[in-house]
Design a protein around this motif. Structure first.
Motif, PDB file in Angstrom:
ATOM      1  N   PRO A  10      22.138   8.606 -19.432  1.00 31.90           N
ATOM      2  CA  PRO A  10      21.510   9.876 -19.859  1.00 31.90           C
ATOM      3  C   PRO A  10      22.298  10.580 -20.959  1.00 31.90           C
ATOM      4  O   PRO A  10      21.699  11.154 -21.885  1.00 31.90           O
ATOM      5  CB  PRO A  10      21.489  10.706 -18.561  1.00 31.90           C
ATOM      6  CG  PRO A  10      21.547   9.712 -17.465  1.00 31.90           C
ATOM      7  CD  PRO A  10      22.405   8.600 -17.984  1.00 31.90           C
ATOM      8  N   SER A  14      20.868  11.365 -24.816  1.00 31.93           N
ATOM      9  CA  SER A  14      20.885  12.723 -25.362  1.00 31.93           C
ATOM     10  C   SER A  14      21.720  12.792 -26.635  1.00 31.93           C
ATOM     11  O   SER A  14      21.330  13.429 -27.624  1.00 31.93           O
ATOM     12  CB  SER A  14      21.439  13.685 -24.313  1.00 31.93           C
ATOM     13  OG  SER A  14      21.486  14.997 -24.809  1.00 31.93           O
ATOM     14  N   VAL A 363      15.187   9.166 -19.026  1.00 29.87           N
ATOM     15  CA  VAL A 363      16.564   9.363 -18.568  1.00 29.87           C
ATOM     16  C   VAL A 363      17.205  10.618 -19.132  1.00 29.87           C
ATOM     17  O   VAL A 363      18.253  11.045 -18.652  1.00 29.87           O
ATOM     18  CB  VAL A 363      17.445   8.135 -18.921  1.00 29.87           C
ATOM     19  CG1 VAL A 363      16.892   6.888 -18.281  1.00 29.87           C
ATOM     20  CG2 VAL A 363      17.563   7.967 -20.446  1.00 29.87           C
ATOM     21  N   ALA A 364      16.619  11.228 -20.169  1.00 27.86           N
ATOM     22  CA  ALA A 364      17.286  12.386 -20.793  1.00 27.86           C
ATOM     23  C   ALA A 364      16.248  13.323 -21.400  1.00 27.86           C
ATOM     24  O   ALA A 364      15.143  12.911 -21.757  1.00 27.86           O
ATOM     25  CB  ALA A 364      18.271  11.920 -21.873  1.00 27.86           C
TER      26      ALA A 364
END
Length: 657
Positions: A10, A14, A363-364
């Motif tokens: 994650p 990002s 995931v982000a």
């Protein structure tokens, strides 16, 4: 406390979206297409007649050997290469680097490198000499992938270079280090920073690299001359090139590095990292290095974490690396289609499914809006302040009952009868409006001009749908030889004026909330979509400066292209400053008769012409020809001094012939 790949994924996703993640790839990313360091040294020794000790001659590729002994062999081999001319020396490196002695262009790209190349990376650092990553990007990059819309027609060489997703290979020269540093703060072509030189000719022939604008023969020879293999070369690269050390320190402090293929384990790089940490202190971004589990016992985790700021991440087996990298590129780029039991790709209009078939959540988080207000002071802006919002989202049809909101789409314009030429953005939106019941008919005849001909502003009947035609108003606009585009002519210099005219028409019609799509960025564009985006911001600034009593309260500019959005989110486009001021930094490239260039930046305010830049640089006007990149319209390089320079332009001066 051990960190796993699931823990860092994650963060990596990002950091990628904010533009601060940079892969650092080592030799493990090139196996088995390229030889190990030991095999490379044995090949170089054979090419130069240098004796190789028996235990090194017989050692396996994965044998644990004394690094100092390998350095000594490398030093002797490199010294032997000094008897060859530069071209023969580069050929000897290429032959020793190719596993199994394959000819140029015959090496297969390893799965882990292909996985990394599935998405665009603004900056990749490497200690490898090969072209595997570059070639994988050549094969996987699609025209317009980052720009959002594929081009139609045949773009110029300059336009291809401006918009390509294939990285430019840079080395350790002063000029290249300047380019690397510029890429940290400005939108540029993707960069592969070859820290130890670059050879090419492994996965593609050298002429193919030149055709894809990766590097020409001159640059290829320059980068081959920077190849580092022997002890003396390592010492020169690190100690005799202070500009390189400083550039590397800047990258280390401003990017989060992801080490793949054990690039960090080079002794001289560890020393360089230690020196930077000593002089500059710990950086703000964490760094990560992926290692297979068999390295756990030989690595000093404490040293990597506390002295180098690198967190080791262990995974089960080296064969797992392509899948781990693929999970990262799935998270930030185009997902691989999950396989069905029959092996065919499965499709779904709902949640994206993982390779195992289960629903897989993103995931982000990703920023998809940025807001600004025209206000003073440091407190929260008042409710009545004018607001502008950038949205990474498509245009939507306003509700029929909402009489305060309207939409502006980009259109072209016919030369003969002043009618709008409709591209996909305008056609698709009007059709959406018809399906939503906002308009009864999507026929093109519903459009009418709102200002004097040739018009900038149009409206679709009485619907809340406007068109902005950012097109040249001259009766005979320039057309390049072989031009296969539409009859109207785009010009960066008129976009701000066209935006102002259209917003005046919108304001006069009584609308208070305005949604605007990308302008002059369709398939016939002459430039990267970032350039018209910046000019659109200038149009917003000029409209509110010239019309302080305007009734428009809220502007929403919709961005479709990741090539715009990601640099904006990364802070590479100073949106607030562009909305507030006409100050701009202009890059100037002065090229001498031999083709050598010097690049620097000057600061100007407001509309600036080429002649003013020449005067500021102290150049005699009669002796220098000018080219503006990207070309603001369909004009060839010129000696004219009245060409308009835009904030994202590079002005190239060369001796007049």
């Amino acid at each position: 406390m051990e960190i796993g790949f699931d823990d860092i994924l994650p963060y990596l996703a990002s950091a990628y979206r904010r533009g601060v993640l940079a892969p650092f790839i080592g030799s493990g990313m090139s196996r088995p297409a390229c030889t190990s360091w030991l095999d490379l040294l044995r090949g170089l020794a054979d090419a130069t007649g240098v004796d190789v000790p028996a235990h090194l001659r017989e050692a396996g590729t994965d044998a644990r050997l004394d690094t100092s002994e390998l350095y000594r062999l490398a030093d002797k081999a490199v010294l032997g290469l000094a008897s060859l001319d530069a071209e023969a020396r580069a050929d000897a490196y290429r032959e020793a680097l190719s596993q199994g002695g394959k000819p140029a262009g015959a090496c297969d790209v390893p799965a882990q490198t292909a996985a990394l190349a599935r998405c665009t990376w603004p900056l990749v650092l490497t200690t490898n000499y090969d072209d595997l990553y570059v070639v994988s990007r050549m094969r996987q990059a699609r025209a317009g992938e980052m720009a959002g819309v594929g081009r139609t027609g045949t773009p110029s060489r300059e336009a291809r270079r401006d918009e390509t997703d294939v990285p430019e290979v840079l080395g350790r020269s002063v000029e290249d280090c300047h380019k690397v540093l510029r890429s940290l703060e400005s939108p540029t072509r993707p960069v592969l920073w070859a820290l130890q030189g670059f050879l090419g000719g492994q996965a593609a022939r050298l002429d193919a690299l030149e055709e894809e604008l990766v590097l020409d023969a001159r640059r290829r020879a320059e980068l081959a001359g920077q190849v580092v293999a022997g002890y003396q070369q390592y010492q020169h690269a690190v100690n005799a090139q202070p500009h390189f050390r400083r550039a590397f320190a800047e990258v280390l402090s401003r990017r989060s590095l992801l080490f793949l293929g054990s690039g960090i384990l080079e002794d001289y790089l560890i020393n360089l990292f230690g020196e930077i940490a000593h002089h500059y202190g710990p950086g703000p971004h964490p760094h990560f290095a992926l290692f297979s589990a068999d390295r756990r016992e030989t690595l000093d985790v404490r040293f990597l974490q506390t002295r180098l700021g690198i967190a080791p991440v262990f995974y089960k087996d080296y064969a797992e690396l392509p899948e781990l990298i693929g999970r990262l590129t799935d998270a930030v780029g185009e997902r691989r289609a999950p396989a069905t039991s029959g092996g065919a790709p499965a499709t779904s209009s709902g949640a994206v499914k993982a390779l195992g078939g289960a629903v897989k959540a993103p995931v982000a988080w990703m920023p998809d809006e940025l807001g600004f207000s025209l206000s003073e002071g440091a407190t929260c802006p008042p409710g009545g302040a004018r607001r502008l919002r950038l949205r990474y989202a498509p245009l939507s049809v306003p509700g029929a009952a909402d009489g305060r909101a309207c939409v502006v789409v980009s259109v072209g314009r016919t030369l003969a009868d002043n009618r709008p030429l409709l591209g996909s953005q305008a056609k698709d939106f009007v059709d959406m409006a018809r399906q939503a019941g906002l308009v009864a008919d999507a026929a093109p005849g519903g459009w009418r001009p709102l200002d004097s001909a040739p018009s900038y502003a149009f409206r679709f009947g009485d619907a809340p749908i406007f068109g902005v035609a950012a097109r040249d108003r001259r009766p005979e606009p320039p057309r390049a030889a072989g031009d296969d585009g539409p009859e109207d002519s785009r010009d960066l210099g008129v976009i701000a004026e066209a935006i102002c005219a259209t917003l005046r028409a919108v304001d006069a019609a009584g609308f208070r909330r305005v949604h605007i799509g990308p302008v002059a960025s369709g398939k016939h564009r002459l430039w990267h979509p970032l350039h018209p985006f910046v000019q659109t911001l200038a149009g917003f600034r000029e409209f509110f400066r010239e019309n302080p009593a305007a009734g428009i309260e809220h502007l929403e500019h919709h961005v479709f292209s990741p090539a715009i959005w990601f640099p904006v989110v990364a802070g590479k486009v100073p949106v607030a400053e562009m909305l507030s001021s006409g100050m701009m930094k202009i890059w100037v490239d002065i090229r001498d008769a031999g083709g050598t260039s010097e690049i620097f930046a000057v600061t100007a305010c407001g509309p600036t012409r080429v002649g003013e830049i020449k005067a500021l640089c102290g150049l005699a006007p009669a002796r220098w020809s000018t080219e503006i990149l990207p070309r603001p319209s369909k004009v060839e390089p010129s000696s004219a001094d009245d060409l308009l320079v835009t904030p994202t332009s590079i002005v190239v001066f060369s001796p007049r012939r």
